[in-house]
Design a protein around this motif. Structure first.
Motif, short mmCIF file in Angstrom:
data_model
loop_
_atom_site.label_atom_id
_atom_site.label_comp_id
_atom_site.label_asym_id
_atom_site.label_seq_id
_atom_site.Cartn_x
_atom_site.Cartn_y
_atom_site.Cartn_z
N ALA A 34 0.74 -1.18 -0.01
CA ALA A 34 -0.02 -0.04 0.03
C ALA A 34 0.93 1.30 -0.03
O ALA A 34 0.66 2.28 -0.71
CB ALA A 34 -0.76 -0.05 1.24
N VAL A 35 1.89 1.32 0.83
CA VAL A 35 2.91 2.37 0.72
C VAL A 35 3.38 2.53 -0.50
O VAL A 35 3.73 3.83 -1.02
CB VAL A 35 3.94 2.36 1.95
CG1 VAL A 35 5.13 3.25 2.00
CG2 VAL A 35 3.23 2.50 3.06
N SER A 36 4.07 1.48 -1.10
CA SER A 36 4.70 1.55 -2.38
C SER A 36 3.35 2.01 -3.57
O SER A 36 3.99 2.82 -4.57
CB SER A 36 4.95 0.13 -3.07
OG SER A 36 5.85 -0.37 -2.06
N ALA A 37 2.38 1.75 -3.37
CA ALA A 37 1.27 2.42 -4.42
C ALA A 37 1.24 3.79 -4.19
O ALA A 37 0.91 4.65 -5.04
CB ALA A 37 -0.13 1.65 -4.19
N LEU B 47 2.46 7.48 -6.95
CA LEU B 47 1.74 8.77 -7.12
C LEU B 47 2.57 9.98 -7.06
O LEU B 47 2.08 11.05 -7.71
CB LEU B 47 0.40 8.59 -6.10
CG LEU B 47 -0.65 7.68 -6.36
CD1 LEU B 47 -1.76 7.91 -5.12
CD2 LEU B 47 -1.26 7.61 -7.75
N PHE B 48 3.64 9.89 -6.32
CA PHE B 48 4.39 11.19 -5.89
C PHE B 48 5.50 11.25 -7.03
O PHE B 48 6.27 12.27 -6.89
CB PHE B 48 5.00 11.30 -4.59
CG PHE B 48 3.81 11.49 -3.54
CD1 PHE B 48 3.42 12.73 -3.21
CD2 PHE B 48 3.16 10.58 -2.96
CE1 PHE B 48 2.26 13.07 -2.46
CE2 PHE B 48 2.12 10.79 -1.77
CZ PHE B 48 1.68 12.02 -1.71
N GLY B 49 5.67 10.39 -7.81
CA GLY B 49 6.65 10.52 -8.95
C GLY B 49 8.04 9.45 -8.53
O GLY B 49 7.77 8.89 -7.46
N GLU B 50 9.18 9.57 -9.21
CA GLU B 50 10.25 8.87 -8.94
C GLU B 50 11.36 9.66 -8.28
O GLU B 50 12.49 9.22 -8.75
CB GLU B 50 10.59 8.04 -10.29
CG GLU B 50 9.48 7.00 -10.72
CD GLU B 50 9.93 6.12 -11.75
OE1 GLU B 50 11.15 6.13 -12.01
OE2 GLU B 50 9.20 5.77 -12.57
N ARG B 51 11.17 10.69 -7.69
CA ARG B 51 12.24 11.37 -7.00
C ARG B 51 12.97 10.46 -5.92
O ARG B 51 12.15 9.69 -5.38
CB ARG B 51 11.87 12.73 -6.46
CG ARG B 51 11.44 13.73 -7.60
CD ARG B 51 10.92 15.17 -7.10
NE ARG B 51 10.29 14.90 -5.92
CZ ARG B 51 8.94 15.30 -5.93
NH1 ARG B 51 8.27 15.83 -6.96
NH2 ARG B 51 8.32 15.22 -4.81
N LYS B 52 13.95 10.58 -5.67
CA LYS B 52 14.90 9.78 -4.71
C LYS B 52 14.36 10.21 -3.26
O LYS B 52 14.43 9.33 -2.36
CB LYS B 52 16.42 9.89 -4.70
CG LYS B 52 17.01 9.10 -3.90
CD LYS B 52 18.57 9.27 -4.11
CE LYS B 52 19.27 8.15 -3.29
NZ LYS B 52 20.70 8.28 -3.51
N SER B 53 14.09 11.59 -3.22
CA SER B 53 13.61 12.18 -1.66
C SER B 53 12.07 11.24 -1.28
O SER B 53 12.15 10.96 -0.22
CB SER B 53 13.43 13.55 -1.74
OG SER B 53 12.58 13.98 -2.70
N VAL B 54 11.43 11.02 -2.33
CA VAL B 54 10.14 10.60 -2.15
C VAL B 54 10.18 9.08 -1.50
O VAL B 54 9.69 8.60 -0.76
CB VAL B 54 9.24 10.61 -3.28
CG1 VAL B 54 7.99 9.88 -3.14
CG2 VAL B 54 8.87 12.04 -3.84
N TYR B 55 11.29 8.21 -2.47
CA TYR B 55 11.57 7.13 -1.89
C TYR B 55 11.86 6.79 -0.53
O TYR B 55 11.57 6.09 0.27
CB TYR B 55 12.47 6.39 -3.19
CG TYR B 55 11.76 5.98 -3.99
CD1 TYR B 55 11.43 4.54 -4.27
CD2 TYR B 55 11.26 6.63 -5.25
CE1 TYR B 55 10.71 4.09 -5.58
CE2 TYR B 55 10.88 6.15 -6.34
CZ TYR B 55 10.61 4.81 -6.56
OH TYR B 55 9.82 4.51 -7.75
N THR C 126 11.31 5.32 4.69
CA THR C 126 11.72 5.55 6.22
C THR C 126 10.22 5.58 7.10
O THR C 126 10.38 4.91 8.26
CB THR C 126 12.34 7.03 6.49
OG1 THR C 126 13.59 7.10 5.57
CG2 THR C 126 12.63 7.23 7.66
N LEU C 127 9.24 6.13 6.52
CA LEU C 127 8.01 6.14 7.43
C LEU C 127 7.56 4.67 7.40
O LEU C 127 7.17 4.25 8.71
CB LEU C 127 7.21 6.74 6.41
CG LEU C 127 5.63 7.06 7.02
CD1 LEU C 127 5.62 8.04 8.19
CD2 LEU C 127 4.69 7.57 5.99
N TYR C 128 7.77 3.74 6.39
CA TYR C 128 7.30 2.40 6.50
C TYR C 128 8.19 1.63 7.57
O TYR C 128 7.50 0.93 8.46
CB TYR C 128 7.48 1.94 5.22
CG TYR C 128 7.24 0.14 5.34
CD1 TYR C 128 6.23 -0.28 5.38
CD2 TYR C 128 8.47 -0.73 5.36
CE1 TYR C 128 5.87 -1.84 6.00
CE2 TYR C 128 8.22 -2.17 5.45
CZ TYR C 128 6.90 -2.52 5.68
OH TYR C 128 6.94 -3.93 5.79
#
Length: 90
Positions: free
Chosen positions: A30-33, A37-45, A50-52
């Protein structure tokens, strides 16, 4: 004093650990989905991973406290890992 638990109790807790791992695996999907949605920026990953992992550590901690009196055992950590891998590969 007797510190050992009956085998059936250990098996039940191990199976609950597998279930916890399956739930954490489903939450990771679910977190990956949401992350996609937020794009492929490294900061988003980095943020979502980290949140997960903070959430997974918190859930694992409460699982150990609830079912094993706060004792961290390798077999329960392996059960969670096995459950997560079983969810991922199924």
């Amino acid at each position: 004093m007797n510190y050992s638990e009956p085998l059936i109790t250990q098996v039940v807790i191990f199976c609950r650990g597998i279930g916890c791992g399956v739930l954490l695996g489903a939450f990771y999907d679910a977190v990956s989905a949401v992350r996609m949605l937020f794009g492929e920026r490294k900061s988003v990953y980095v943020f979502f991973d980290t949140l997960y992992f903070l959430f997974a550590a918190l859930i694992s901690f409460f699982f150990m406290v609830l079912y094993n009196s706060g004792q961290v055992r390798l077999n329960l950590m392996a059960a969670e890992l096995f459950g997560g891998m079983a969810f991922h590969f199924s």
